[in-house]
Design a protein around this motif. Structure first.
Motif, mmCIF file in Angstrom:
data_model
loop_
_atom_site.group_PDB
_atom_site.id
_atom_site.type_symbol
_atom_site.label_atom_id
_atom_site.label_comp_id
_atom_site.label_asym_id
_atom_site.label_seq_id
_atom_site.Cartn_x
_atom_site.Cartn_y
_atom_site.Cartn_z
ATOM 1 N N GLY A 574 56.383 44.512 -19.119
ATOM 2 C CA GLY A 574 55.597 43.232 -18.782
ATOM 3 C C GLY A 574 55.252 43.179 -17.713
ATOM 4 N N ILE A 575 54.466 42.966 -17.140
ATOM 5 C CA ILE A 575 54.374 42.936 -15.049
ATOM 6 C C ILE A 575 53.542 41.749 -14.658
ATOM 7 C CG2 ILE A 575 53.157 44.069 -13.361
ATOM 8 C CD1 ILE A 575 54.904 46.004 -15.147
ATOM 9 N N THR A 576 53.982 40.871 -14.157
ATOM 10 C CA THR A 576 54.078 39.634 -13.897
ATOM 11 C C THR A 576 53.692 39.510 -12.234
ATOM 12 O OG1 THR A 576 54.010 37.096 -14.225
ATOM 13 C CG2 THR A 576 55.857 38.134 -14.409
ATOM 14 N N SER A 577 53.508 37.848 -12.170
ATOM 15 C CA SER A 577 54.042 37.849 -10.640
ATOM 16 C C SER A 577 54.010 36.293 -10.289
ATOM 17 C CB SER A 577 52.952 38.224 -9.778
ATOM 18 O OG SER A 577 51.303 37.361 -10.306
ATOM 19 N N SER A 578 53.982 35.562 -9.448
ATOM 20 C CA SER A 578 54.878 34.745 -9.645
ATOM 21 C C SER A 578 53.228 33.264 -8.808
ATOM 22 C CB SER A 578 55.572 33.379 -8.022
ATOM 23 O OG SER A 578 56.782 34.521 -7.929
ATOM 24 N N LEU A 579 52.346 34.461 -8.056
ATOM 25 C CA LEU A 579 50.934 33.547 -7.775
ATOM 26 C C LEU A 579 49.971 34.105 -8.487
ATOM 27 C CD1 LEU A 579 52.528 31.971 -4.487
ATOM 28 C CD2 LEU A 579 52.238 30.809 -6.819
ATOM 29 N N PRO A 580 49.069 33.686 -8.353
ATOM 30 C CA PRO A 580 47.444 34.645 -8.671
ATOM 31 C C PRO A 580 47.329 35.752 -7.457
ATOM 32 C CG PRO A 580 47.019 32.535 -9.576
ATOM 33 C CD PRO A 580 48.320 32.337 -8.351
ATOM 34 N N ASN A 581 46.375 36.611 -7.698
ATOM 35 C CA ASN A 581 46.162 37.555 -6.804
ATOM 36 C C ASN A 581 47.054 37.831 -5.806
ATOM 37 O OD1 ASN A 581 43.478 36.445 -6.798
ATOM 38 N ND2 ASN A 581 43.550 34.656 -6.085
ATOM 39 N N GLU A 582 48.342 38.558 -6.524
ATOM 40 C CA GLU A 582 49.251 39.221 -6.239
ATOM 41 C C GLU A 582 49.051 40.423 -6.009
ATOM 42 O OE1 GLU A 582 53.291 37.571 -5.442
ATOM 43 O OE2 GLU A 582 52.749 35.950 -6.361
ATOM 44 N N GLY A 583 48.213 41.374 -7.046
ATOM 45 C CA GLY A 583 47.653 42.345 -7.212
ATOM 46 C C GLY A 583 48.414 43.341 -8.269
ATOM 47 N N LYS A 584 49.008 41.872 -9.296
ATOM 48 C CA LYS A 584 50.240 42.837 -10.498
ATOM 49 C C LYS A 584 48.592 43.764 -11.881
ATOM 50 C CE LYS A 584 48.937 38.229 -13.169
ATOM 51 N NZ LYS A 584 47.588 38.642 -13.891
ATOM 52 N N SER A 585 47.164 43.064 -12.075
ATOM 53 C CA SER A 585 46.951 43.451 -12.375
ATOM 54 C C SER A 585 46.096 45.091 -12.477
ATOM 55 C CB SER A 585 45.783 42.649 -13.035
ATOM 56 O OG SER A 585 45.515 41.967 -13.154
ATOM 57 N N THR A 586 46.416 45.628 -11.027
ATOM 58 C CA THR A 586 46.472 46.964 -9.950
ATOM 59 C C THR A 586 47.214 47.450 -11.071
ATOM 60 O OG1 THR A 586 45.123 45.850 -8.685
ATOM 61 C CG2 THR A 586 46.212 47.548 -8.235
ATOM 62 N N ILE A 587 48.725 46.739 -10.523
ATOM 63 C CA ILE A 587 49.977 47.870 -10.809
ATOM 64 C C ILE A 587 49.498 47.872 -12.246
ATOM 65 C CG2 ILE A 587 52.558 47.482 -10.342
ATOM 66 C CD1 ILE A 587 52.464 45.992 -8.078
ATOM 67 N N THR A 588 49.739 47.217 -12.830
ATOM 68 C CA THR A 588 50.188 47.516 -13.956
ATOM 69 C C THR A 588 48.924 48.187 -14.884
ATOM 70 O OG1 THR A 588 50.127 45.087 -14.546
ATOM 71 C CG2 THR A 588 49.417 46.023 -16.852
ATOM 72 N N ALA A 589 47.212 48.849 -14.279
ATOM 73 C CA ALA A 589 46.521 49.600 -14.632
ATOM 74 C C ALA A 589 46.839 50.570 -14.143
ATOM 75 C CB ALA A 589 45.238 48.945 -14.615
ATOM 76 N N ALA A 590 47.637 50.627 -12.614
ATOM 77 C CA ALA A 590 47.828 52.418 -12.560
ATOM 78 C C ALA A 590 49.198 52.615 -13.321
ATOM 79 C CB ALA A 590 48.455 52.430 -10.790
ATOM 80 N N LEU A 591 49.774 51.712 -13.562
ATOM 81 C CA LEU A 591 51.117 52.463 -14.404
ATOM 82 C C LEU A 591 50.832 52.942 -15.457
ATOM 83 C CD1 LEU A 591 54.316 52.674 -14.712
ATOM 84 C CD2 LEU A 591 54.275 49.986 -14.961
ATOM 85 N N ALA A 592 50.067 52.065 -16.528
ATOM 86 C CA ALA A 592 49.559 52.678 -18.049
ATOM 87 C C ALA A 592 49.270 53.947 -17.603
ATOM 88 C CB ALA A 592 48.577 51.389 -18.437
ATOM 89 N N GLN A 593 48.108 54.447 -16.242
ATOM 90 C CA GLN A 593 47.316 55.801 -16.493
ATOM 91 C C GLN A 593 48.138 56.352 -15.762
ATOM 92 O OE1 GLN A 593 45.018 56.049 -12.854
ATOM 93 N NE2 GLN A 593 44.542 53.145 -12.969
ATOM 94 N N LEU A 594 49.215 56.233 -15.047
ATOM 95 C CA LEU A 594 49.833 57.551 -14.982
ATOM 96 C C LEU A 594 50.894 57.603 -15.554
ATOM 97 C CD1 LEU A 594 50.824 59.077 -12.105
ATOM 98 C CD2 LEU A 594 52.845 57.019 -12.061
#
Length: 772
Positions: A574-594
């Motif tokens: 699970g990829i999360t963050s403390s606040l919105p717009n910290e780029g967690k969705s980008t990291i999640t997508a990059a980790l999954a495709q890698l």
């Protein structure tokens, strides 16, 4: 869960120990100070330079608009020029020249009388330097007079006085008088816009001061001589009358004294001394008795748990009690030892406690005996004190009559002696004043007259510029230091490890706003519902740019997941963050495709039910998703989207209407069954979670996730926000394998990480074919 926390903490401490030896070795040394200073300058040099430049500009403007000022200086020697025999015969006593006298003369130099004399003598009311101070007030007064007609004479006099006060104030602002070192020389300085005018006014001030001293001394001598003549007559008559009154009083009261002291006074003095000693003895006896009473109250024999502390023997200083207490302590030690060995009910232990009780009773009996002795001593001392007080009262009563007469007689004698002494002293001074001639001389004389100065005294250009530069540097350093201290955001991995007590598994570099050309080549505008859309190249940077530092940082996250030993299974990440717009969705997508690009079966799940930004970018045309699968409205296969290039599966979230019970949906049994099915089907399940601080949905997913990764935006997310978010989600905090510093400026981070700044150099990555 507790075992998991312990393992996680141990792993964190081990990681910290591996990266901190250099810092610990230099802690407190010169190297650490130099590194901190260099890093501070690299971070804040722009603020310091900008502030210093502003200060220099302000100094230059000040020098441009400030007119020059010249200072004329004159020196006055303050001494006593009279001969010794003249000083002895002088009517007025000569004041010694000390620090106080010199300060007094300085205040006279700055007085209104001297200033008014110089202003009138040189006509300074029309001087340009003083018009700015005196004319505005005069203009106002004239305007008021114009409004209301001509003013009466007394009002005009008042206006002139106000005008003069303004001129005097302006004059004193330009005048200064100081003592030179430890000498008796006073230096007078006067500042003006003209060099000749400054010297002229300074000399005029010195001459006015000397003239004022001469006039004051002459007037004082004249008044003193006249007053002495009148006073001598009155003192002679008063002394004669006082002596006659003393003789008459002695005859009326038959007063005879030996050595000037009566017998009754000697007796009262002796009794008073004895009374003081008796009261001291009574007080000591009472204090000792009170101490005995306190000890007896604290160690009452009827109290079952009465204790014998060290104050008993130390306060009483009784050898008997000390001996008994030593025995008591020895038995107490043996009783504790035997109780531990044989038990508290053993016969020997019971006998020891009986002997201890007897010793306690003996000690208290001895205390009571000493208390009775102290009581007897106190009563005896009190009786002695009473007897002495009675004798003293009788002696005082007998001497009252005699003392009353004696006091009157001594008062008369004192008065007579005072009048006679004053008369003789005044007579001597009067005779000397009559025989002495008046000397027209003063204590002050000019030893160095003022001459026109060759250069201006202020403003000093070099000094102003230096002070401006130093002040600007100091202010800039202070502002920079304050700015550095208020920078409560995450900048380095060491900060993450120190403040969050977890490892920083990766530093994800910031992707530039302008996406690379190769990212657009794969853009897919198809609207097929079952296919992932490559709309934003940022989400596909890891696979489209495999030889980039961004892709390498994502590999670091995958490696941390694979090497996580806290759980037996690390399938669900699970990829999360403390606040919105910290780029967690980008990291999640990059980790999954890698992971998928490496050949693993990977499914990417968007669990941000309230704001599914990942689904909006990867599956904007999807009509069904996670919510429909959980609710049973459609099967799982129909909701999954595929990426043909990486074989990545994606389960989106379609937001059709606001969800008011998102956390209940994520914690439902059907959601758990869904994830169990995904565990059996895929090698990795990468979950995009909502942020921790705004909503509580992440806490509901804790039973579903094997390990969490916390995304932190570099240079933006506050440290206290992350700490508070983790504190409010302990279940998530316990499963965290580490944090990721996202959107890291790899050039700027070198200014904050003083010890490892060379680590971020691009040349090390370029050696292996990686690009920025």
């Amino acid at each position: 869960m507790q075992q998991t926390n312990i393992t996680q903490n141990d792993r964190t401490h081990a990681l910290l120990d591996s990266v901190m030896p250099r810092e610990q070795a230099e802690e407190g040394g010169l190297g650490e100070t130099v590194n901190f200073a260099l890093g501070f300058l690299r971070r804040q040099y722009a603020v310091i330079i900008f502030t210093a430049a502003l200060a220099l500009a302000a100094s230059t403007i000040y020098l441009r608009i400030t007119p020059p000022t010249y200072t004329g200086q004159v020196k006055i020697l303050f001494e006593n020029p009279k001969a010794q025999f003249v000083q002895q015969q002088s009517v007025l006593a000569e004041i010694p020249i000390d620090n106080a006298q010199l300060e007094t003369q300085i205040q006279i130099l700055k007085s209104k009388a001297v200033a008014t004399s110089v202003i009138n003598q040189l006509g300074l009311a029309d001087d340009p330097d003083f018009k700015a101070s005196g004319r505005p007030l005069l203009s106002v007064l004239r305007g008021i007079r114009g409004w209301f007609g001509s003013a009466p004479a007394d009002v005009q006099v008042g206006r002139q006085g106000v005008l003069m006060d303004g001129l005097v104030a302006a004059f004193n602002n330009r005048l200064s008088a100081v003592r030179l070192g430890y000498s008796t020389v006073i230096e007078i300085s006067f500042s003006a816009s003209n060099a000749e005018r400054a010297a002229e006014i300074a000399n005029a001030v010195a001459n006015a001061y000397v003239t004022d001293k001469l006039n004051a001394k002459f007037e004082a001598n004249r008044i003193a001589t006249s007053w002495l003549q009148d006073r001598l007559k009155a003192l002679g008559q008063q002394a004669l009358t006082a002596e006659r009154a003393v003789n008459a009083f002695k005859s009326q009261n038959n007063i005879v004294a030996a050595d000037g002291k009566l017998m009754d006074e000697q007796q009262v003095t002796e009794l008073n001394s004895r009374l003081v000693a008796a009261r001291a003895q009574t007080s000591d006896a009472l204090a000792r008795l009170d101490r005995f009473k306190t000890i007896l109250r604290q160690n009452d024999a009827n109290t079952a748990n009465a204790s014998l502390d060290a104050s008993v023997s130390e306060a009483l200083s009784s050898p008997i009690i000390n001996n008994l207490r030593q025995q008591y302590l020895e038995l107490s030690r043996r009783e504790r030892d035997w109780s531990a060995r044989f038990g508290r009910n053993h016969l020997a232990v019971v006998n020891l406690r009986t002997r201890m009780r007897d010793l306690r009773t003996s000690i208290l009996d001895e205390v009571r005996r000493l208390s009775e002795t102290a009581r007897s001593d106190y009563e005896a001392a009190k009786q002695r004190q009473g007897a002495i007080e009675k004798q003293l009262s009788q002696a005082v009563s007998r001497s009252r009559t005699t003392n009353s007469a004696e006091a009157t007689m001594r008062e008369l004698e004192t008065s007579a002696k005072s009048y006679r002494s004053l008369y003789e002293s005044f007579l001597q001074r009067y005779m000397g004043a009559v025989q002495q001639e008046s000397f027209p001389i003063t204590e002050a004389r000019v030893i160095s007259p003022a001459s026109p100065p060759q250069s201006k005294s202020k403003p000093k250009s070099i000094l102003v510029m230096i002070l401006g530069l130093l002040g600007g540097l100091a202010l800039g350093t202070g502002l920079a230091f304050l700015r550095d201290m208020l920078d409560r955001v995450f900048r380095t991995s060491a900060q993450v490890e120190a403040m969050l007590h977890m490892p920083c598994v990766s530093l994800v570099p910031l992707l530039k706003a302008a996406e690379p050309k190769q990212l657009h080549e794969h853009a897919d505008k198809a609207s097929d519902q079952g296919t992932i859309v490559r709309r934003s190249g940022v989400y596909w940077a890891a696979s489209d740019m495999p030889l980039s530092r961004f892709a390498e940082s994502i590999r670091s996250i995958k490696l941390a997941v694979d090497l996580n030993v806290t759980n037996s299974s690390n399938k669900v990440v699970g990829i999360t963050s403390s606040l919105p717009n910290e780029g967690k969705s980008t990291i999640t997508a990059a980790l999954a495709q890698l992971m998928a690009h490496a050949g693993a079966r990977v499914i990417l799940v968007d669990c941000d039910l309230r704001n599914p930004s990942l689904s909006c970018n990867l599956a904007p045309h999807a009509s069904v998703g996670l919510v429909e699968v959980i609710s049973g409205e459609c099967p799982l296969d129909e909701a999954i989207c595929k990426d043909p290039k990486t074989n990545l599966s994606f389960l989106p979230t379609v937001k059709k209407q606001p969800l008011f019970h998102a956390c209940e949906m994520l914690s439902a049994a059907t959601t758990k069954h869904l994830f169990d099915h995904l565990r059996a089907t895929y090698d990795y399940i990468v979950v995009d979670l909502p942020p921790l601080a705004p909503i509580v949905d992440v806490r509901a997913t804790a039973p579903l996730i094997d390990c969490f990764v916390l995304a932190i935006e570099w240079g933006r997310t506050k440290t206290d926000v992350v700490q508070h978010a983790l504190h409010t989600a302990p279940s998530v905090h316990a499963a965290l394998i580490g944090a990721v510093l996202n959107k890291t400026n790899m050039q700027a981070i070198r200014r904050y990480d003083n010890y490892h700044n060379d680590y971020y150099s691009n040349k090390h990555f370029a050696r292996y074919g990686y690009t920025a």
